[in-house]
Design an enzyme around this catalytic site. Sequence first.
Site, mmCIF file in Angstrom:
data_model
loop_
_atom_site.group_PDB
_atom_site.id
_atom_site.type_symbol
_atom_site.label_atom_id
_atom_site.label_comp_id
_atom_site.label_asym_id
_atom_site.label_seq_id
_atom_site.Cartn_x
_atom_site.Cartn_y
_atom_site.Cartn_z
ATOM 1 N N LYS A 1 0.830 -1.202 0.000
ATOM 2 C CA LYS A 1 0.000 0.000 0.000
ATOM 3 C C LYS A 1 0.869 1.259 0.000
ATOM 4 C CE LYS A 1 -1.628 2.046 3.576
ATOM 5 N NZ LYS A 1 -2.305 2.433 4.836
ATOM 6 N N ASP B 1 -6.375 0.924 0.987
ATOM 7 C CA ASP B 1 -6.478 1.251 2.407
ATOM 8 C C ASP B 1 -7.855 0.807 2.913
ATOM 9 O OD1 ASP B 1 -8.229 3.085 1.343
ATOM 10 O OD2 ASP B 1 -7.390 4.814 2.406
#
Length: 386
Positions: A254, A272
């Site tokens: 991420k 997320d």
Amino acid sequence: MGEQISDGGRKTAKAAKTAAAGGSASAKKAAPARKTPARKAPAKKATAKKATAKKPSAKKATAKEPAAKKAAPAREPAAKKASARKAAPAKSSAALKKAPAPRKQVVAPKKATASVPAAPAKTVAAHPQGESRTALVRRARRINRELAEVYPYAHPELDFENPFQLVVATVLSAQTTDLRVNQTTPALFAKYPTPEDLAAADPEEVEEILRPTGFFRAKTKSVIGLSKALVEQFGGEVPGRLEDLVKLPGVGRKTAFVVLGNAFGRPGITVDTHFQRLVRRWKWTDETDPDKIEAAVGALFPKSDWTDLSHHVIWHGRRICHARKPACGACPIAPLCPAYGEGETDPEKAKKLLKYEKAGQPGQRLKPPQAYLDAGGKAAPPLGAG
């Protein structure tokens, strides 16, 4: 002698007459036995012939007649039952052959009604159960286009001026808001502007600066270790490859995609918590693992759309499609959302749930892009300003 012969002849003549009379009498009695089998069944003729060939006594023949008469009625009903049984399957098979016609007439309307979902009161698309792959791709891309019109100024909501600041800010954003990170990093970067400076920093001093972000001890260890790895392995420069970024302490896929997409212009999907929640609500995927979500959603879009797609989805999750109470009544993509109705559907009540610039409130960045300010967005206040 002659008289005796004549008397004897008379006696023999009488005996012959009596024998002839007896024979005709037995013939008359035997006749009904021959006629009855001829009338009822041809099979009985053979039995009658056998009986005459053996020339049994009249008593035996008469004894057999009632038995034959009794057997005949017993056989006839059995034959009738057998014929009835044979006829019954023929009728049932004929009924089975005719049955499919009315069944088709009954089933067809059901299929027709099942393929057209009932119009709900919310007047939006029903749950896309059985949605084809092509339909899913079209719906997902249309949602992204709609969000691009709603958030034309979407951008990463972390303040940064270079790749080093972005990677550090992204690591610090775990378990906290981007606003709190943006309010904390100015003091951190003012004191430690380069990887070399932060690698040589006193951990206690860094912990004191990072305290407002929460989990400050673990985050201090991560950013100092990250800075040391940049100095020792990459000459103090943030690498621009995914396989290199994920080797850094505290950096996962991420974080790596945030850096690649926003600091190097290389497409990536940022999965997320907001992104995970929304793509499942929209039925883009049912996966829960971030890596699998990334792969599933990435397959729906061209690679060039990945970075902006991430911004659009995350922005929508922060402003309208909240975790606990989505503002469904104020959602611009409600007609495309299978989860419509999970939140507030009344337009007036839904407007009160909007956040940031949609509600006339400040954003998360202290130094947002000019396009955001031009669209009516407000800069966030610094730490301690209110």
